[in-house]
Design a protein around this motif. Structure first.
Motif, PDB file in Angstrom:
ATOM      1  N   GLU A 185       0.842  -1.208   0.000  1.00  9.73           N
ATOM      2  CA  GLU A 185       0.000   0.000   0.000  1.00  9.73           C
ATOM      3  C   GLU A 185       0.874   1.254   0.000  1.00  9.73           C
ATOM      4  OE1 GLU A 185      -2.258   3.371   1.353  1.00  9.73           O
ATOM      5  OE2 GLU A 185      -0.650   2.412   2.515  1.00  9.73           O
ATOM      6  N   PHE A 186       1.992   1.189   0.714  1.00  5.86           N
ATOM      7  CA  PHE A 186       2.938   2.304   0.743  1.00  5.86           C
ATOM      8  C   PHE A 186       3.528   2.563  -0.649  1.00  5.86           C
ATOM      9  CE2 PHE A 186       7.518   3.284   0.862  1.00  5.86           C
ATOM     10  CZ  PHE A 186       7.485   4.573   1.377  1.00  5.86           C
ATOM     11  N   ILE A 187       3.881   1.505  -1.385  1.00  6.57           N
ATOM     12  CA  ILE A 187       4.418   1.666  -2.736  1.00  6.57           C
ATOM     13  C   ILE A 187       3.378   2.334  -3.639  1.00  6.57           C
ATOM     14  CG2 ILE A 187       5.305   0.474  -4.776  1.00  6.57           C
ATOM     15  CD1 ILE A 187       7.198   0.521  -2.354  1.00  6.57           C
ATOM     16  N   GLY A 188       2.118   1.899  -3.494  1.00  5.71           N
ATOM     17  CA  GLY A 188       1.052   2.548  -4.262  1.00  5.71           C
ATOM     18  C   GLY A 188       0.936   4.021  -3.933  1.00  5.71           C
ATOM     19  N   ALA A 189       1.050   4.361  -2.632  1.00  2.00           N
ATOM     20  CA  ALA A 189       0.975   5.761  -2.207  1.00  2.00           C
ATOM     21  C   ALA A 189       2.134   6.577  -2.772  1.00  2.00           C
ATOM     22  CB  ALA A 189       0.973   5.832  -0.682  1.00  2.00           C
ATOM     23  N   CYS A 190       3.316   5.950  -2.881  1.00  7.91           N
ATOM     24  CA  CYS A 190       4.471   6.648  -3.477  1.00  7.91           C
ATOM     25  C   CYS A 190       4.170   7.042  -4.917  1.00  7.91           C
ATOM     26  CB  CYS A 190       5.711   5.753  -3.433  1.00  7.91           C
ATOM     27  SG  CYS A 190       6.370   5.470  -1.771  1.00  7.91           S
ATOM     28  N   LEU A 191       3.543   6.138  -5.668  1.00  8.87           N
ATOM     29  CA  LEU A 191       3.190   6.442  -7.060  1.00  8.87           C
ATOM     30  C   LEU A 191       2.096   7.500  -7.123  1.00  8.87           C
ATOM     31  CD1 LEU A 191       3.211   2.838  -8.588  1.00  8.87           C
ATOM     32  CD2 LEU A 191       5.017   4.571  -8.691  1.00  8.87           C
ATOM     33  N   THR A 192       1.130   7.408  -6.209  1.00 12.75           N
ATOM     34  CA  THR A 192       0.038   8.393  -6.187  1.00 12.75           C
ATOM     35  C   THR A 192       0.568   9.806  -5.991  1.00 12.75           C
ATOM     36  OG1 THR A 192      -1.552   6.799  -5.290  1.00 12.75           O
ATOM     37  CG2 THR A 192      -2.028   9.133  -4.938  1.00 12.75           C
ATOM     38  N   VAL A 193       1.374   9.983  -4.952  1.00 17.36           N
ATOM     39  CA  VAL A 193       1.891  11.312  -4.626  1.00 17.36           C
ATOM     40  C   VAL A 193       2.838  11.806  -5.714  1.00 17.36           C
ATOM     41  CG1 VAL A 193       3.275  12.615  -2.954  1.00 17.36           C
ATOM     42  CG2 VAL A 193       1.608  10.956  -2.152  1.00 17.36           C
ATOM     43  N   THR A 194       3.673  10.924  -6.238  1.00 14.98           N
ATOM     44  CA  THR A 194       4.607  11.326  -7.294  1.00 14.98           C
ATOM     45  C   THR A 194       3.859  11.698  -8.568  1.00 14.98           C
ATOM     46  OG1 THR A 194       6.301   9.849  -6.386  1.00 14.98           O
ATOM     47  CG2 THR A 194       6.607  10.600  -8.650  1.00 14.98           C
ATOM     48  N   GLY A 195       2.803  10.960  -8.881  1.00 14.49           N
ATOM     49  CA  GLY A 195       2.032  11.254 -10.086  1.00 14.49           C
ATOM     50  C   GLY A 195       1.411  12.634 -10.045  1.00 14.49           C
ATOM     51  N   ILE A 196       0.756  12.988  -8.940  1.00 14.28           N
ATOM     52  CA  ILE A 196       0.124  14.313  -8.862  1.00 14.28           C
ATOM     53  C   ILE A 196       1.175  15.409  -8.791  1.00 14.28           C
ATOM     54  CG2 ILE A 196      -0.138  14.534  -6.354  1.00 14.28           C
ATOM     55  CD1 ILE A 196      -2.816  15.279  -9.026  1.00 14.28           C
ATOM     56  N   PHE A 197       2.346  15.075  -8.231  1.00 14.55           N
ATOM     57  CA  PHE A 197       3.470  16.018  -8.225  1.00 14.55           C
ATOM     58  C   PHE A 197       3.935  16.296  -9.653  1.00 14.55           C
ATOM     59  CE2 PHE A 197       8.130  16.557  -8.364  1.00 14.55           C
ATOM     60  CZ  PHE A 197       8.248  17.743  -7.656  1.00 14.55           C
ATOM     61  N   ILE A 198       3.990  15.257 -10.489  1.00 16.51           N
ATOM     62  CA  ILE A 198       4.400  15.418 -11.889  1.00 16.51           C
ATOM     63  C   ILE A 198       3.414  16.308 -12.636  1.00 16.51           C
ATOM     64  CG2 ILE A 198       4.625  14.164 -14.076  1.00 16.51           C
ATOM     65  CD1 ILE A 198       5.869  11.855 -12.443  1.00 16.51           C
TER      66      ILE A 198
END
Length: 448
Positions: free
Chosen positions: A197-210
């Motif tokens: 779940e943490f790995i998914g959250a890393c992608l979520t936050v990075t995606g909206i940051f991009i």
């Protein structure tokens, strides 16, 4: 308070340190939640950014614009890394203060893995700097350059595993007696789904940051890329966000189902459900942005996605703290009871010290001299024998000197001087009571 006797018999219940907190507990809890949420956002940007950099640079072997995109993200990783480190100090100090015994017990049980965090993090940081600053110099050695960031990503994926395992272990003191190091702690329920779940959250936050990073008006996309437009980069960000949100929903549900029941109550379930709903809302808006047919429609979804994600993070922090409190509640009560019992025993011992006289080995056959004989053995026999010189003179000599002078012998015992060169200085015995001195002198002066 009802306590499971089997659990008490197998659960280590240490005695707490009765020290005052440096700040009110509610303030420390607020500081822990707030600072942790800020810290974890930048940790996710660091880990997620590294993963996306690796993925994009590999794709960049065939498409130069992906390589340029990877470089742009790589430049943000080191900045987000620095922010994660600085913002990690406050939550680390807070959790040390609020959950000292639990946190340090988990540290000790995870052993070498916990001590490896600093060297691992240092190595990962150095690799990210090496990767960023050798981008052009190693343009002809792409596979070697990619291997540098791949190694950094591997380390970045290991370090959160150690932290997560450690923080998870502190919630289950009833398991401490069975843990045999990090790998043993890693097998505890809920660790793996929480990590995924943490790995998914890393992608979520990075995606909206991009999306935000490439949407800045001052960011001259047309001068950097050959074929990538600003809108395409935003779509790429929304794609990463949607994938991350999907992973969070899947593994977040598994986390909720697999959480040990001892930390679950209505408030925890309520917050988890609200958090799950916010993830669904964020994923819906992210999907709408991804499937929009023009940039203007896509941009309308940005704040909806961002606010939904931030609201989820806030709810997540609250549910995490509530679960921690609930999971440790019974054990903290047991520890508080043990600490209170110890403090009461300590206070009683200080206020009513046991007299050495109560431990005397009294021989009733000696009659009225029995107590004096026992006191003499306890305090004097290591230096004086009845008829022979030991460290000091024999008792018979004392009797000869102080015959019919009980007071003189008492005064000498309390504060002796030094009369002879060939004898060492005798220590005083001011701790002996007047009654005890009387008994000793009576015994000494009775020796024939």
């Amino acid at each position: 308070m009802q306590v499971n006797l089997l659990q008490v018999s197998t659960t280590p219940v240490p005695r707490d340190l009765p020290l005052d907190l440096p700040l009110p507990e509610w303030l420390l809890v607020t500081l822990l939640i707030g600072s942790f949420l800020l810290h974890i956002i930048f940790v996710k940007l660091m880990v997620g950014g590294s993963i996306i950099t690796l993925w994009a640079e590999i794709k960049g072997l065939k498409n130069r614009d992906y390589d340029l995109f990877a470089y742009e993200i790589a430049k943000t990783v080191t900045v987000n890394k620095s922010m994660a480190v600085v913002l990690g100090v406050a939550p680390l100090l807070s959790i040390n203060t609020l959950y000292t015994i639990y946190f340090y017990s988990a540290n000790a049980l995870t052993g070498l893995a916990w001590f490896m965090i600093i060297p691992l993090v240092t190595a990962a940081f150095l690799l990210t700097y090496l990767h960023k600053y050798t981008w052009r110099a190693m343009a002809s050695y792409k596979y070697l350059h990619i291997s540098i960031i791949a190694l950094a990503v591997m380390i970045f994926l290991i370090v959160p595993t150690i932290f997560l395992t450690n923080v998870n272990l502190m919630l289950f003191p009833e398991r401490w007696g069975y843990i045999k190091g990090f790998l043993s702690a890693l097998t505890l329920p809920n660790v793996l789904p929480r990590y995924l779940e943490f790995i998914g959250a890393c992608l979520t936050v990075t995606g909206i940051f991009i999306v935000w990073y490439n949407g800045r008006k001052s960011y001259q996309v047309h001068l950097l890329y050959e074929t990538f437009s600003r809108d395409r980069l935003k779509r790429l960000g929304y794609y990463i966000t949607t994938v991350g949100l999907g992973l969070q929903e899947i593994f977040g549900l598994i986390v909720m189902i697999s959480l040990p029941a001892k930390g679950i109550n209505f408030e925890v379930i309520e917050l988890m459900v609200v958090g799950g709903i916010m993830l669904l809302v964020a994923m819906w808006f992210s999907w709408k942005a991804l499937s929009a047919d023009n940039e203007l429609k896509r941009d309308k979804q940005f704040w909806k996605v961002l606010i939904s994600i931030l609201f989820f993070i806030l709810v997540y922090g609250g549910s995490r703290q509530l679960y921690r409190e609930q999971a440790l509640h019974q054990h903290r009560e047991l520890m508080a009871a043990k600490t209170k019992a110890f403090e009461q025993m300590s206070k009683k011992a200080r206020e009513s010290p046991v007299s050495d006289a109560e431990n005397l080995d009294i021989d009733p056959a000696l009659g009225s001299l029995a107590k004096g004989s026992a006191l003499f053995k306890q305090n004097c026999s290591s230096c004086h024998k009845e008829k022979q010189r030991l460290v000091g003179p024999p008792i018979q000599e004392m009797m000869t000197i102080y015959r019919d002078n009980e007071k003189g012998l008492k005064d000498w015992i309390k504060a002796p001087g030094k009369k002879r060169v060939d004898y060492p200085q005798m220590p005083g015995f001011p701790q002996l009571s007047e009654v005890e001195l009387t008994e000793i002198t009576k015994y000494v002066l009775s020796i024939k």
